[in-house]
Motif scaffolding. Structure first.
Motif, PDB file in Angstrom:
ATOM      1  N   ALA A   1       0.832  -1.208   0.000  1.00  0.00           N
ATOM      2  CA  ALA A   1       0.000   0.000   0.000  1.00  0.00           C
ATOM      3  C   ALA A   1       0.864   1.253   0.000  1.00  0.00           C
ATOM      4  CB  ALA A   1      -0.929  -0.009   1.214  1.00  0.00           C
ATOM      5  N   HIS A   2       1.948   1.228   0.801  1.00  0.00           N
ATOM      6  CA  HIS A   2       2.835   2.393   0.845  1.00  0.00           C
ATOM      7  C   HIS A   2       3.508   2.629  -0.506  1.00  0.00           C
ATOM      8  CE1 HIS A   2       6.015   5.127   1.980  1.00  0.00           C
ATOM      9  NE2 HIS A   2       6.938   4.228   1.620  1.00  0.00           N
ATOM     10  N   HIS A   3       4.037   1.570  -1.124  1.00  0.00           N
ATOM     11  CA  HIS A   3       4.741   1.729  -2.395  1.00  0.00           C
ATOM     12  C   HIS A   3       3.795   2.173  -3.511  1.00  0.00           C
ATOM     13  CE1 HIS A   3       8.000  -1.230  -0.823  1.00  0.00           C
ATOM     14  NE2 HIS A   3       8.265   0.023  -0.476  1.00  0.00           N
ATOM     15  N   ILE A   4       2.566   1.654  -3.488  1.00  0.00           N
ATOM     16  CA  ILE A   4       1.596   2.039  -4.532  1.00  0.00           C
ATOM     17  C   ILE A   4       1.154   3.482  -4.345  1.00  0.00           C
ATOM     18  CG2 ILE A   4      -0.703   1.604  -5.469  1.00  0.00           C
ATOM     19  CD1 ILE A   4      -0.285  -1.363  -4.693  1.00  0.00           C
ATOM     20  N   ALA A   5       0.787   3.838  -3.108  1.00  0.00           N
ATOM     21  CA  ALA A   5       0.207   5.164  -2.862  1.00  0.00           C
ATOM     22  C   ALA A   5       1.248   6.261  -2.749  1.00  0.00           C
ATOM     23  CB  ALA A   5      -0.637   5.128  -1.586  1.00  0.00           C
TER      24      ALA A   5
ATOM     25  N   ASN B   1       3.099   7.400  -4.834  1.00  0.00           N
ATOM     26  CA  ASN B   1       3.343   7.933  -6.181  1.00  0.00           C
ATOM     27  C   ASN B   1       2.367   9.084  -6.404  1.00  0.00           C
ATOM     28  OD1 ASN B   1       3.258   8.414  -8.976  1.00  0.00           O
ATOM     29  ND2 ASN B   1       3.868   6.316  -9.435  1.00  0.00           N
ATOM     30  N   PRO B   2       2.860  10.288  -6.700  1.00  0.00           N
ATOM     31  CA  PRO B   2       1.952  11.431  -6.881  1.00  0.00           C
ATOM     32  C   PRO B   2       0.877  11.184  -7.930  1.00  0.00           C
ATOM     33  CG  PRO B   2       4.221  12.182  -6.733  1.00  0.00           C
ATOM     34  CD  PRO B   2       4.278  10.682  -6.805  1.00  0.00           C
ATOM     35  N   THR B   3       1.203  10.448  -8.975  1.00  0.00           N
ATOM     36  CA  THR B   3       0.189  10.157  -9.996  1.00  0.00           C
ATOM     37  C   THR B   3      -0.926   9.308  -9.411  1.00  0.00           C
ATOM     38  OG1 THR B   3       1.823  10.265 -11.770  1.00  0.00           O
ATOM     39  CG2 THR B   3      -0.219   9.090 -12.238  1.00  0.00           C
ATOM     40  N   VAL B   4      -0.567   8.303  -8.617  1.00  0.00           N
ATOM     41  CA  VAL B   4      -1.580   7.453  -7.983  1.00  0.00           C
ATOM     42  C   VAL B   4      -2.421   8.274  -7.008  1.00  0.00           C
ATOM     43  CG1 VAL B   4      -1.933   5.471  -6.472  1.00  0.00           C
ATOM     44  CG2 VAL B   4      -0.208   5.370  -8.282  1.00  0.00           C
ATOM     45  N   GLN B   5      -1.797   9.156  -6.242  1.00  0.00           N
ATOM     46  CA  GLN B   5      -2.534   9.993  -5.294  1.00  0.00           C
ATOM     47  C   GLN B   5      -3.548  10.870  -6.021  1.00  0.00           C
ATOM     48  OE1 GLN B   5       0.447  12.147  -3.096  1.00  0.00           O
ATOM     49  NE2 GLN B   5       1.401  10.269  -2.319  1.00  0.00           N
ATOM     50  N   ALA B   6      -3.150  11.424  -7.155  1.00  0.00           N
ATOM     51  CA  ALA B   6      -4.072  12.260  -7.920  1.00  0.00           C
ATOM     52  C   ALA B   6      -5.224  11.438  -8.484  1.00  0.00           C
ATOM     53  CB  ALA B   6      -3.316  12.961  -9.049  1.00  0.00           C
ATOM     54  N   LEU B   7      -4.919  10.241  -8.975  1.00  0.00           N
ATOM     55  CA  LEU B   7      -5.979   9.381  -9.516  1.00  0.00           C
ATOM     56  C   LEU B   7      -6.931   8.926  -8.410  1.00  0.00           C
ATOM     57  CD1 LEU B   7      -3.889   7.227 -12.020  1.00  0.00           C
ATOM     58  CD2 LEU B   7      -5.500   9.040 -12.585  1.00  0.00           C
ATOM     59  N   LEU B   8      -6.392   8.696  -7.218  1.00  0.00           N
ATOM     60  CA  LEU B   8      -7.257   8.349  -6.093  1.00  0.00           C
ATOM     61  C   LEU B   8      -8.172   9.505  -5.721  1.00  0.00           C
ATOM     62  CD1 LEU B   8      -4.772   6.419  -3.767  1.00  0.00           C
ATOM     63  CD2 LEU B   8      -6.711   5.468  -5.035  1.00  0.00           C
TER      64      LEU B   8
ATOM     65  N   THR C   1       3.198   3.862   8.514  1.00  0.00           N
ATOM     66  CA  THR C   1       3.728   4.531   7.312  1.00  0.00           C
ATOM     67  C   THR C   1       2.744   4.427   6.158  1.00  0.00           C
ATOM     68  OG1 THR C   1       5.985   3.996   7.989  1.00  0.00           O
ATOM     69  CG2 THR C   1       5.648   4.590   5.691  1.00  0.00           C
ATOM     70  N   ALA C   2       2.132   3.236   6.017  1.00  0.00           N
ATOM     71  CA  ALA C   2       1.153   3.058   4.942  1.00  0.00           C
ATOM     72  C   ALA C   2      -0.048   3.974   5.140  1.00  0.00           C
ATOM     73  CB  ALA C   2       0.704   1.600   4.884  1.00  0.00           C
ATOM     74  N   LEU C   3      -0.541   4.061   6.386  1.00  0.00           N
ATOM     75  CA  LEU C   3      -1.695   4.930   6.662  1.00  0.00           C
ATOM     76  C   LEU C   3      -1.358   6.394   6.412  1.00  0.00           C
ATOM     77  CD1 LEU C   3      -3.015   3.235   9.941  1.00  0.00           C
ATOM     78  CD2 LEU C   3      -4.013   3.093   7.653  1.00  0.00           C
ATOM     79  N   GLN C   4      -0.154   6.800   6.793  1.00  0.00           N
ATOM     80  CA  GLN C   4       0.268   8.180   6.565  1.00  0.00           C
ATOM     81  C   GLN C   4       0.359   8.488   5.068  1.00  0.00           C
ATOM     82  OE1 GLN C   4       3.947   9.160   8.454  1.00  0.00           O
ATOM     83  NE2 GLN C   4       3.839  11.344   7.943  1.00  0.00           N
TER      84      GLN C   4
END
Length: 1015
Positions: free
Chosen positions: A175-179, A181-188, A231-234
């Protein structure tokens, strides 16, 4: 039939699955590498195109046969997805269906596979696939969080704690490695609006993980695992931070004063003394947000502007306006601001603001010396009366001022400040006294301003009106009424008195004389109010729209140097005109005429004078006879010279210069005092009121050398453009607006129009290239445009900006930092204009600045007039129904696209501001397609960025007409010009088309900039 049709599909699917399984067996036996597997698999897939969608399911089933995942098949599946033989979202969708954590090693294998796919996923260009990707990523993270949550719960009752800890570690890291990424955050962030129900479930799972982690398992769960989950939650919480905070569009903290607030206050005090407090308060609040001013600083700048104005206008006619604004209207403005922000404590901010102002000791001392009054002490007292400061705060400020003051001032009872406060307190009594005149009673007391509300008889009322006319009482009363919002009420009472007095009721002697004087005095007062505060003060009430004075003033009284058509002066009865001429030529008292209505004198006199003037011009009457006639006219009633001067000015305005001599002589005669006035008729007071009325009427028609109290703003040896340049550059040097600059700029705006005014201001603002000078000029020009906000905003959008963008020789003005300054001004003006428009919808219409009708009001009035015509309706004069702009080359289909069940966005296409904004966006869209990076491309980018900086609500309005393809054009033209957070602000995520455009642009941004730089 269903059985027959389904058999071939099942056999084909079974056949494809058999081929894949056989290929897997061969690959396992021969230990194929992933590349070999891909080559052989492609042959099988190409032979069964329709069944390739079943491939991930087949591979996944084979990989999870036993308690442990088949690493070889998992590797083949990963290679198949990453080589784009199958869609990543379809593979991730299948993985998300796996919820059996009783096989922990299979779960861990799927988590690792998910991480490998999601972290290396290839963004696509299609709109639909981009939105699908948003939802897929959100659902993937939801599945990972559910793995963590289920494992945390299972650890309580299971002996396989180490296996579940491994699942938690793997899912948290994935979850941390996927999220991360700024592109992933924007898509979320897009997914948050795309499927709100699923996103709420995802958020709930995150909340549950956080709660479960904090409430239990504190001893069982290793600290490293806790840290990984934390870290993942943050990292997941970063999605909520994608929305951009607003930023200050103009930096004024380094300037000694805030030019915007100072100028807005000056314009309000001098040009809008009778306007409501709400529009001005809204302007201050909008400026406060755009400039990011602390509230205490806002109060400091408002009060500083008032004292600068009092200092600048001391001993001038405008001193009264500033005194009324500062001590009557300003407390109302602050009280309204307090009501609008009930949760904000105004006392502390105002206390701090006044303390900061006290550092300007020379300014405060100078004002108090000039006005002969402790100005700040009285202002603090007014704030205390209005519950803006408590008594302790007020006393602390007064003591501090007394200690720091360099001079001790003794307050004079004749100070304009004292007089205006005293008259403001008596205003309610005066209005009540003007309302009581119809209750006939014997007046026992003589009228004074202190017992004004006891007026019961016409004689008492006449005494009260005479008292108002004496000295400067009327000026102070009107100034106070204008600032308290009671001017319309006062004017309506005078209109009612004028209507009451216009018709005699058989009275003789003193009663008839009193009625005549009531008509004459109320007429003069109403003329004075109309000239100083505008006819809008008199005319808005429907109750008095048919009254004589309102009708006469609308049709005949000149406004701002614009004379009315002479055909508007029509007699009520030609026989009465003839009778009036006979009496005038014989020298008889006109009051002996058999005319029962006083208004008939006003209507018939201009036509009688026209006949006499024509006779004089043809030599039928001598100059001595004319003098005798004029003396008879002005001997008793002062309203008649006003009516005649209004007619003469309209007449002179339509005749050549050589024919103006005798009409001008008549005007000069009407201006002089009567030789033998009746001392019992208060002639001197009425004449004193009539004189400035006549001067304002005739000033624009007289030769410049003969004008009284006239300022020639544009000398004969200078062009308006030269005067404008000198004035605006002087304002830029000062950093604030003095009274002479206000009057000059207002005159030039009325003379040359908003298009010209906007052009000159913009060009003067962009002359400098120093950032500090540009910021000061921007702050001033933004405030100056509030002189006529709607018209200047439309001129900026329709005229000035298109001219600068399309004309090559102006491109130097668009280079940064000039272009960025212009973009900031455009955005700030749009925000202010939109806020003003919205405020008008929610409130009773207030008196408009500059006494101008808006373009929309003009258009709608034209429509009403057109629809009233019985025949020959002109198509060109009617307002177009719901303009679509498709005919203008601007297609709204993309903007209004919607999914089933979704409401299509609506646009008020009749609104001039929306039309102008759509037109500008259409032009910018066309220019953005140019592959060459130029100053105008830089301006377009700055415009979009500054719109984003002013806040999400304002950005939504400004960018609502931005064509979807324009985002892509800007990204292609200058790489990195818009980051993902900018894109999310530009697109309206509440609509399906907005989410599609946003997700596509985010993916495009990722491809152009690379995964490491997509922030």
């Amino acid at each position: 039939m269903e059985t027959v049709n389904s058999s071939p599909n099942k056999s084909v699917s079974s056949s494809f699955a058999s081929k894949v399984k056989a290929l897997l067996m061969r690959a396992w036996r021969e230990r194929w590498s992933e590349q070999q597997w891909g080559i052989h698999l492609k042959t099988v897939v190409n032979s069964s195109n329709s069944e390739s969608k079943d491939l991930p399911e087949i591979l996944l089933q084979q990989a999870l046969v036993g308690p442990n995942p088949n690493a070889l098949i998992i590797g083949y599946l990963k290679h198949t997805v990453l080589s784009q033989m199958i869609a990543p979202c379809s593979a991730l969708g299948l993985i998300q269906k796996y919820d059996d954590i009783s096989k922990p090693y299979c779960t861990i294998g799927l988590i690792e596979l998910t991480e490998a796919i999601a972290c290396n996923i290839s963004v696509t260009s299609g709109m639909e696939s981009s939105v699908v990707l948003c939802k897929c990523l959100q659902q993937t993270l939801h599945w990972l969080m559910m793995c963590v949550l289920q494992s945390l719960k299972a650890m309580k009752d299971s002996q396989q704690q180490q296996e579940y800890i491994s699942i938690i570690d793997a899912a948290s890291l994935a979850a941390h490695h996927i999220a991360d990424n700024p592109t992933v955050q924007a898509l979320l962030y897009v997914a948050m609006s795309e499927d709100q129900d699923n996103y709420r479930d995802y958020e709930q799972s995150v909340i549950n993980v956080r709660g479960t982690l904090s409430q239990s398992l504190s001893d069982v769960l290793p600290s490293q695992t806790k840290q990984k989950v934390g870290t993942a939650l943050q990292t997941l919480s970063k999605v909520q931070d994608m929305a951009l905070p607003s930023q200050a569009l103009c930096e004024v903290s380094n300037l000694g004063i805030c030019p915007t607030i100072n100028t807005l206050v000056t314009l309000e005090a001098l040009l809008n003394p009778s306007s409501d407090v709400q529009p001005f308060t809204d302007q201050l609040c909008v400026s406060e947000r755009l400039l990011h001013l602390p509230r205490s600083t806002l109060y400091t700048e408002i009060i500083r502007a008032c004292f600068m104005g009092l200092n600048n206008c001391a001993d001038s006619p405008d001193e009264l306006k500033w005194a009324a604004f500062t001590y009557i209207k300003l407390p109302q403005v602050l009280r309204y601001m307090k009501q609008q922000s009930p949760n904000q404590e105004i006392g502390e901010d105002l206390f701090q603001g006044i303390r900061d102002l006290m550092n300007s000791v020379p300014l405060l001392d100078l004002v108090e010396i000039k006005l002969k009054c402790e100005c700040l002490k009285y202002l603090i007292g007014e704030f205390s009366k209005n519950d803006l400061l408590d008594k302790t705060q007020a006393q602390l400020l007064i003591n501090k001022r007394s200690t720091e003051s360099a001079t001790k001032i003794e307050t004079s009872s004749q100070s304009s400040l004292i007089l205006i406060l005293r008259n403001e307190q008596q205003l309610s009594r005066i209005i009540k006294g003007l309302s009581n005149f119809s209750h006939l009673d014997s007046g026992k007391e003589s009228a004074t301003l202190d017992n004004a509300d006891s007026s019961k008889t016409p004689s008492d009322l006449m005494s009260l009106l005479c008292l108002l006319m004496s000295g400067r009482n009327l000026e102070f009363i009107l100034a106070g009424a204008a600032c308290t919002g009671k001017l319309q009420s006062l004017a309506s009472k005078l209109v009612k008195i004028n209507e009451f007095a216009k018709q005699t009721q058989g009275e003789m002697g003193k009663m008839a004389q009193t009625r005549t004087m009531l008509f004459d005095t109320s007429f003069l007062m109403l003329c004075h109010i109309s000239q100083v505060y505008g006819l809008e003060v008199i005319s808005p009430s429907p109750e008095y729209s048919d009254s004589f004075f309102v009708q006469w003033a609308t049709r005949c009284l000149p406004e701002d140097g614009k004379y009315k058509c002479i055909d508007n002066f029509t007699p009520t009865d030609q026989s009465k005109v003839d009778l009036l001429i006979q009496h005038l030529l014989s020298g008889m008292d006109i009051n002996k005429l058999n005319i029962t209505r006083m208004n008939e004198y006003c209507l018939n006199f201009p036509l009688a004078l026209q006949e006499i003037l024509i006779a004089w011009e043809h030599g039928a009457i001598s100059a001595d006879t004319i003098k005798m006639i004029i003396e008879v006219i002005k001997n008793k009633m002062c309203c008649i010279p006003v009516v005649l001067c209004a007619w003469l000015c309209s007449y002179i305005s339509m005749i050549p210069d050589k024919a103006r001599e005798k009409p001008l002589q008549m005007i000069q005669m009407l201006q002089t005092s009567a030789l033998n006035p009746d001392p019992d008729l208060n002639y001197n007071e009425r004449y004193a009121l009539m004189t400035p009325i006549l001067q304002k009427l005739i000033n624009d028609i007289l030769p410049v050398s003969r004008r009284v109290n006239y300022t020639n703003y544009v000398p004969s040896d200078k062009l308006p453009s030269q005067v404008m340049d000198e004035c605006i550059k002087g304002v830029f040097r000062l950093g604030w607006l003095d009274v002479k600059a206000v009057q000059t700029l207002e005159y030039l705006l009325n003379l040359c129009g908003s298009d010209w005014f906007c052009d000159r201001c913009i060009e003067a603002m962009l002359e400098s290239s120093r950032l500090e000078d540009l910021n000061r000029a921007l702050s001033l020009v933004f405030a100056l445009f509030h002189m006529d906000l709607e018209h200047i905003t439309l001129s900026l959008l329709f005229h000035t900006l298109p001219r600068l963008l399309q004309t090559t020789r102006y491109h130097s003005l668009l280079t940064d930092p000039r272009g960025n300054t212009l973009a900031k001004l455009s955005v700030m003006i749009l925000v202010s204009a939109q806020n003003s428009k919205n405020a008008e919808k929610d409130t009773i219409p207030h008196l408009r600045r500059g006494r101008k009708r808006s373009r929309k009001e003009v258009e709608l009035e034209d429509v009403e007039e057109t629809e009233c015509r019985p025949v020959k309706r002109s198509k060109s004069s009617s307002l177009e129904p719901q303009l679509t702009l498709d005919s203008e080359g601007f297609n709204f289909d993309f903007l209004t696209a919607k999914e089933d069940g979704e409401t299509s966005p609506t646009f008020d296409t009749k609104d001039p501001l929306n039309k102008a904004l759509a037109n500008l966006m259409r032009l910018m869209n066309a220019l953005s397609q140019d592959s060459q990076v130029s100053p105008r491309m830089s301006f377009i980018i700055s415009f979009v960025q500054e719109a984003i900086n002013c806040g999400s609500h304002n950005a939504k309005f400004i960018l609502q007409f931005m064509p979807p393809q324009m985002v892509s054009n800007l990204l292609k033209s200058v790489q990195g010009v818009l980051d993902n957070r900018n894109i999310l602000q530009i697109c309206d995520l509440s609509t399906s088309i907005g989410r599609k455009v946003a997700s596509q642009a985010i993916c495009q941004n990722s491809r152009l900039k690379g995964p490491a730089n997509s922030a």
